[in-house]
Write a protein that holds these residues in place. Structure first.
Motif, PDB file in Angstrom:
ATOM      1  N   LEU A 102      -4.845   5.937   4.812  1.00  0.00           N
ATOM      2  CA  LEU A 102      -4.786   5.245   3.526  1.00  0.00           C
ATOM      3  C   LEU A 102      -6.175   4.999   2.934  1.00  0.00           C
ATOM      4  CD1 LEU A 102      -1.916   2.646   4.061  1.00  0.00           C
ATOM      5  CD2 LEU A 102      -1.983   4.418   2.309  1.00  0.00           C
ATOM      6  N   ASP A 103      -7.145   4.698   3.791  1.00  0.00           N
ATOM      7  CA  ASP A 103      -8.494   4.414   3.298  1.00  0.00           C
ATOM      8  C   ASP A 103      -9.091   5.615   2.570  1.00  0.00           C
ATOM      9  OD1 ASP A 103      -8.402   1.867   4.288  1.00  0.00           O
ATOM     10  OD2 ASP A 103      -9.439   2.338   6.163  1.00  0.00           O
ATOM     11  N   ILE A 104      -8.760   6.807   3.028  1.00  0.00           N
ATOM     12  CA  ILE A 104      -9.330   8.021   2.449  1.00  0.00           C
ATOM     13  C   ILE A 104      -8.887   8.198   0.994  1.00  0.00           C
ATOM     14  CG2 ILE A 104      -9.403  10.541   2.633  1.00  0.00           C
ATOM     15  CD1 ILE A 104      -8.992  10.214   5.645  1.00  0.00           C
ATOM     16  N   THR A 105      -7.655   7.788   0.690  1.00  0.00           N
ATOM     17  CA  THR A 105      -7.096   8.044  -0.647  1.00  0.00           C
ATOM     18  C   THR A 105      -7.111   6.819  -1.570  1.00  0.00           C
ATOM     19  OG1 THR A 105      -4.826   7.500   0.052  1.00  0.00           O
ATOM     20  CG2 THR A 105      -5.556   9.789   0.324  1.00  0.00           C
ATOM     21  N   LEU A 106      -7.652   5.690  -1.124  1.00  0.00           N
ATOM     22  CA  LEU A 106      -7.583   4.467  -1.925  1.00  0.00           C
ATOM     23  C   LEU A 106      -8.211   4.641  -3.304  1.00  0.00           C
ATOM     24  CD1 LEU A 106      -6.903   1.504  -2.329  1.00  0.00           C
ATOM     25  CD2 LEU A 106      -9.048   0.913  -1.164  1.00  0.00           C
ATOM     26  N   GLN A 107      -9.421   5.151  -3.368  1.00  0.00           N
ATOM     27  CA  GLN A 107     -10.094   5.291  -4.651  1.00  0.00           C
ATOM     28  C   GLN A 107      -9.347   6.259  -5.559  1.00  0.00           C
ATOM     29  OE1 GLN A 107     -12.478   3.317  -5.694  1.00  0.00           O
ATOM     30  NE2 GLN A 107     -12.339   4.302  -7.715  1.00  0.00           N
ATOM     31  N   GLN A 108      -8.814   7.336  -4.993  1.00  0.00           N
ATOM     32  CA  GLN A 108      -8.016   8.289  -5.772  1.00  0.00           C
ATOM     33  C   GLN A 108      -6.797   7.594  -6.368  1.00  0.00           C
ATOM     34  OE1 GLN A 108      -6.116  11.326  -3.385  1.00  0.00           O
ATOM     35  NE2 GLN A 108      -4.529  11.573  -4.947  1.00  0.00           N
ATOM     36  N   ARG A 109      -6.143   6.748  -5.574  1.00  0.00           N
ATOM     37  CA  ARG A 109      -4.950   6.054  -6.044  1.00  0.00           C
ATOM     38  C   ARG A 109      -5.279   5.052  -7.150  1.00  0.00           C
ATOM     39  NH1 ARG A 109      -3.209   3.045  -1.786  1.00  0.00           N
ATOM     40  NH2 ARG A 109      -4.587   3.890  -0.185  1.00  0.00           N
ATOM     41  N   ILE A 110      -6.413   4.368  -7.007  1.00  0.00           N
ATOM     42  CA  ILE A 110      -6.828   3.414  -8.034  1.00  0.00           C
ATOM     43  C   ILE A 110      -7.121   4.135  -9.344  1.00  0.00           C
ATOM     44  CG2 ILE A 110      -8.679   1.838  -8.720  1.00  0.00           C
ATOM     45  CD1 ILE A 110      -8.860   0.963  -5.783  1.00  0.00           C
ATOM     46  N   SER A 113       0.823  -1.213   0.000  1.00  0.00           N
ATOM     47  CA  SER A 113       0.000   0.000   0.000  1.00  0.00           C
ATOM     48  C   SER A 113       0.853   1.258   0.000  1.00  0.00           C
ATOM     49  CB  SER A 113      -0.927   0.013   1.223  1.00  0.00           C
ATOM     50  OG  SER A 113      -1.884  -1.012   1.114  1.00  0.00           O
ATOM     51  N   VAL A 114       2.094   1.105   0.461  1.00  0.00           N
ATOM     52  CA  VAL A 114       3.041   2.217   0.488  1.00  0.00           C
ATOM     53  C   VAL A 114       4.348   1.724  -0.120  1.00  0.00           C
ATOM     54  CG1 VAL A 114       4.371   3.818   1.933  1.00  0.00           C
ATOM     55  CG2 VAL A 114       1.998   3.251   2.545  1.00  0.00           C
ATOM     56  N   VAL A 115       4.929   2.528  -0.998  1.00  0.00           N
ATOM     57  CA  VAL A 115       6.230   2.210  -1.592  1.00  0.00           C
ATOM     58  C   VAL A 115       7.185   3.356  -1.314  1.00  0.00           C
ATOM     59  CG1 VAL A 115       7.494   1.849  -3.751  1.00  0.00           C
ATOM     60  CG2 VAL A 115       5.287   0.719  -3.396  1.00  0.00           C
ATOM     61  N   VAL A 116       8.378   2.998  -0.842  1.00  0.00           N
ATOM     62  CA  VAL A 116       9.394   3.993  -0.494  1.00  0.00           C
ATOM     63  C   VAL A 116      10.436   4.068  -1.609  1.00  0.00           C
ATOM     64  CG1 VAL A 116      11.082   4.719   1.232  1.00  0.00           C
ATOM     65  CG2 VAL A 116       9.042   3.437   1.942  1.00  0.00           C
ATOM     66  N   ALA A 117      10.710   5.286  -2.052  1.00  0.00           N
ATOM     67  CA  ALA A 117      11.819   5.541  -2.985  1.00  0.00           C
ATOM     68  C   ALA A 117      12.827   6.376  -2.197  1.00  0.00           C
ATOM     69  CB  ALA A 117      11.334   6.274  -4.225  1.00  0.00           C
ATOM     70  N   PRO A 118      13.724   5.740  -1.452  1.00  0.00           N
ATOM     71  CA  PRO A 118      14.565   6.454  -0.478  1.00  0.00           C
ATOM     72  C   PRO A 118      15.815   7.087  -1.079  1.00  0.00           C
ATOM     73  CG  PRO A 118      15.033   4.121  -0.353  1.00  0.00           C
ATOM     74  CD  PRO A 118      13.973   4.291  -1.421  1.00  0.00           C
ATOM     75  N   TYR A 119      15.746   7.449  -2.345  1.00  0.00           N
ATOM     76  CA  TYR A 119      16.928   7.874  -3.087  1.00  0.00           C
ATOM     77  C   TYR A 119      17.489   9.201  -2.563  1.00  0.00           C
ATOM     78  CZ  TYR A 119      15.171   4.351  -6.339  1.00  0.00           C
ATOM     79  OH  TYR A 119      14.715   3.182  -6.905  1.00  0.00           O
ATOM     80  N   ILE A 120      18.756   9.179  -2.223  1.00  0.00           N
ATOM     81  CA  ILE A 120      19.396  10.355  -1.642  1.00  0.00           C
ATOM     82  C   ILE A 120      20.570  10.859  -2.465  1.00  0.00           C
ATOM     83  CG2 ILE A 120      18.699   9.806   0.713  1.00  0.00           C
ATOM     84  CD1 ILE A 120      21.493   8.633   1.166  1.00  0.00           C
ATOM     85  N   GLY A 121      20.952  10.122  -3.511  1.00  0.00           N
ATOM     86  CA  GLY A 121      22.068  10.552  -4.349  1.00  0.00           C
ATOM     87  C   GLY A 121      21.756  11.865  -5.051  1.00  0.00           C
ATOM     88  N   GLU A 122      22.769  12.680  -5.257  1.00  0.00           N
ATOM     89  CA  GLU A 122      22.562  13.983  -5.890  1.00  0.00           C
ATOM     90  C   GLU A 122      21.979  13.847  -7.296  1.00  0.00           C
ATOM     91  OE1 GLU A 122      22.730  17.015  -4.551  1.00  0.00           O
ATOM     92  OE2 GLU A 122      23.043  15.883  -2.707  1.00  0.00           O
ATOM     93  N   ASN A 123      22.233  12.696  -7.961  1.00  0.00           N
ATOM     94  CA  ASN A 123      21.684  12.494  -9.303  1.00  0.00           C
ATOM     95  C   ASN A 123      20.168  12.588  -9.315  1.00  0.00           C
ATOM     96  OD1 ASN A 123      24.180  12.127 -10.417  1.00  0.00           O
ATOM     97  ND2 ASN A 123      24.082   9.899 -10.476  1.00  0.00           N
ATOM     98  N   TYR A 124      19.543  12.192  -8.190  1.00  0.00           N
ATOM     99  CA  TYR A 124      18.084  12.129  -8.172  1.00  0.00           C
ATOM    100  C   TYR A 124      17.428  13.481  -7.957  1.00  0.00           C
ATOM    101  CZ  TYR A 124      18.556   7.174  -8.600  1.00  0.00           C
ATOM    102  OH  TYR A 124      18.861   5.938  -9.098  1.00  0.00           O
ATOM    103  N   VAL A 125      18.232  14.525  -7.833  1.00  0.00           N
ATOM    104  CA  VAL A 125      17.653  15.868  -7.899  1.00  0.00           C
ATOM    105  C   VAL A 125      17.066  16.085  -9.288  1.00  0.00           C
ATOM    106  CG1 VAL A 125      18.163  18.334  -7.798  1.00  0.00           C
ATOM    107  CG2 VAL A 125      19.238  16.781  -6.158  1.00  0.00           C
ATOM    108  N   TYR A 126      17.669  15.454 -10.302  1.00  0.00           N
ATOM    109  CA  TYR A 126      17.259  15.653 -11.689  1.00  0.00           C
ATOM    110  C   TYR A 126      16.868  14.361 -12.397  1.00  0.00           C
ATOM    111  CZ  TYR A 126      19.835  19.956 -10.737  1.00  0.00           C
ATOM    112  OH  TYR A 126      20.291  21.121 -10.180  1.00  0.00           O
ATOM    113  N   GLN A 127      16.822  13.252 -11.695  1.00  0.00           N
ATOM    114  CA  GLN A 127      16.660  11.949 -12.347  1.00  0.00           C
ATOM    115  C   GLN A 127      15.424  11.237 -11.840  1.00  0.00           C
ATOM    116  OE1 GLN A 127      20.345   9.703 -12.876  1.00  0.00           O
ATOM    117  NE2 GLN A 127      19.315   7.879 -12.140  1.00  0.00           N
ATOM    118  N   THR A 128      14.775  10.486 -12.719  1.00  0.00           N
ATOM    119  CA  THR A 128      13.592   9.736 -12.351  1.00  0.00           C
ATOM    120  C   THR A 128      13.955   8.312 -11.922  1.00  0.00           C
ATOM    121  OG1 THR A 128      11.366   9.121 -13.052  1.00  0.00           O
ATOM    122  CG2 THR A 128      13.132   8.862 -14.678  1.00  0.00           C
ATOM    123  N   SER A 129      12.944   7.516 -11.612  1.00  0.00           N
ATOM    124  CA  SER A 129      13.166   6.132 -11.202  1.00  0.00           C
ATOM    125  C   SER A 129      12.000   5.278 -11.647  1.00  0.00           C
ATOM    126  CB  SER A 129      13.308   6.040  -9.679  1.00  0.00           C
ATOM    127  OG  SER A 129      13.178   4.696  -9.245  1.00  0.00           O
ATOM    128  N   GLY A 130      12.305   4.093 -12.170  1.00  0.00           N
ATOM    129  CA  GLY A 130      11.255   3.161 -12.560  1.00  0.00           C
ATOM    130  C   GLY A 130      10.418   2.701 -11.388  1.00  0.00           C
TER     131      GLY A 130
END
Length: 407
Positions: A371-379, A300-317
């Motif tokens: 989380l319940d409040i935003t479930l439908q929005q996320r779907i 229900s929750v996914v963490v993208a804990p990216y801290i490298g300076e590259n990720y100031v300008y870079q995306t992630s799959g």
């Protein structure tokens, strides 16, 4: 008809680059075309997905960019592009005819100039049909407050602008990953550049989004164990969260085959935590695409804990996978990842990189609330996002030049 896919960054058989190239190979083979995949010379193994594998390129797109001295940046740009040009010229000239489709599936500006100069080396009227897929941030962004595009990475914007002009001169097609990048590159190039579908495991998996619910699981990490991806933050964050939320499962996946240096010690810490905390799952095996997609779908929750300076300008799959599976995201504040989830309209919370592991843990705790409040929005966001990333559209992109050449 012949298709030649070139990716100097294809150095592993797992991860998003691998999935992306496999998809392109599959489409070419479905069209019964002779298919070559030209990879980095260090890619392990001999056979790959049915096409002819040629292990060839000397450099990946990754390089040491910590030193921001302009002379060093320029030297890297000139040097890497020259190497890429030389590598392309070493491929058999008989491969490349007017009816040949050449796909550069994942290049940075440190290869793009060399690639487009290689295209320009062919006599006009005898050039192969070339498609570039651009995945890196452009160096500019649209500022909502001022209503105009601003430069946030000067040399990146300049190098990309130079490439776009040269690519237009040699008649190459260009597509980008995502609408945001398409707008940026269109601005730099002075012409419309369209996005291509995002071909990732969870995005393309046949998941029933209407069956999505708030599963009691947080995916703390997924992919290659790397300090720049925030891998070092996970042990302390897991220690905090497993005690704070005993009824929630916390999961992490890290491919043990990709371990190196200080990441080995972190990997060991997470392996020990798996024994100490019953609500922590640590998967170290190579996942197939279905297993990888399930890891996101049943969270229900996914963490993208990216801290490298590259990720100031870079995306992630990982961000795309999470959005496509109706997850709430945890992303670093004031980075490209935050900007991207904002523009897509995804549900997210942020953490400050300066707060380290406990900043991540606090952000996850906030994400688990309401989380319940935003479930439908996320779907709904997931369904809309997935609808744009369809396989049929990519097939149309790749087949279009064939029809034009046949006329």
């Amino acid at each position: 008809m012949k298709t030649i896919i070139c990716d100097s960054n294809l150095i592993h058989r797992s991860g998003h680059f691998s999935v992306w190239n496999k998809f392109l190979v599959d489409i070419a083979l479905e069209q019964e075309e002779e298919t070559f995949l030209v990879s980095h010379k260090s890619l392990p193994g001999e056979n790959l997905w049915g096409g002819t594998l040629v292990k060839h390129f000397q450099h990946t797109i990754m390089h040491d960019s910590a030193e921001q001295d302009n002379a060093r940046i320029l030297n890297t740009y000139l040097g890497f592009n020259q190497v890429f040009l030389n590598d392309m010229k070493k491929l058999p000239a008989t491969w490349f005819e007017k009816e040949t489709r050449v796909i550069f599936s994942n290049l940075s500006y440190n290869q793009l100039d060399g690639a487009v100069r290689w295209v320009g080396s062919f006599e006009e009227g005898k050039r192969p049909h070339v498609i570039f897929f651009l995945h890196e941030p452009s160096g500019c962004y649209f500022n909502e407050a001022s209503g105009e595009f601003l430069v946030n990475h000067a040399h990146s914007a300049k190098f990309h602008q130079h490439f776009l002009k040269m690519a237009r001169d040699v008649g190459a097609e260009i597509y980008t990953c995502g609408e945001t990048l398409a707008k940026q590159y269109s601005h730099l190039g002075g012409r419309e550049i369209l996005p291509h579908p995002l071909i990732n495991s969870a995005i393309q998996a046949p998941l029933e989004m209407n069956q999505k619910k708030n599963f009691a699981q947080v995916l703390m990490f997924a992919g290659v164990p790397d300090i720049s991806k925030g891998f070092g933050l996970i042990p302390d964050a897991v220690c905090d969260l497993t005690s704070r939320w005993p009824k929630i499962k916390f999961a992490a996946h890290a491919d043990k085959r990709r371990l190196s240096g200080e990441n080995e010690a972190i990997f060991g810490e997470l392996s020990a935590l798996r024994q100490e905390h019953q609500n922590f799952l640590f998967n170290t095996l190579l996942l197939d695409q279905a297993q990888y997609a399930d890891a996101f779908f049943y969270s229900s929750v996914v963490v993208a804990p990216y801290i490298g300076e590259n990720y100031v300008y870079q995306t992630s799959g990982v961000v795309w996978e999470a959005i496509a599976t109706a997850n709430r995201l945890v992303v670093p504040k004031e980075t490209w990842l935050e900007k991207e989830v904002q523009e897509i309209g995804a549900d997210y919370v942020v953490f400050d990189k300066a707060d380290g592991a406990f900043g991540v843990a606090d952000a996850v705790s906030r994400a688990l609330t309401g989380l319940d409040i935003t479930l439908q929005q996320r779907i709904e966001c997931a369904q809309k996002f997935r609808a744009k990333q369809n396989r049929r559209h990519m097939i149309e992109i790749l087949k279009r030049p064939i029809y034009e050449l046949a006329r």
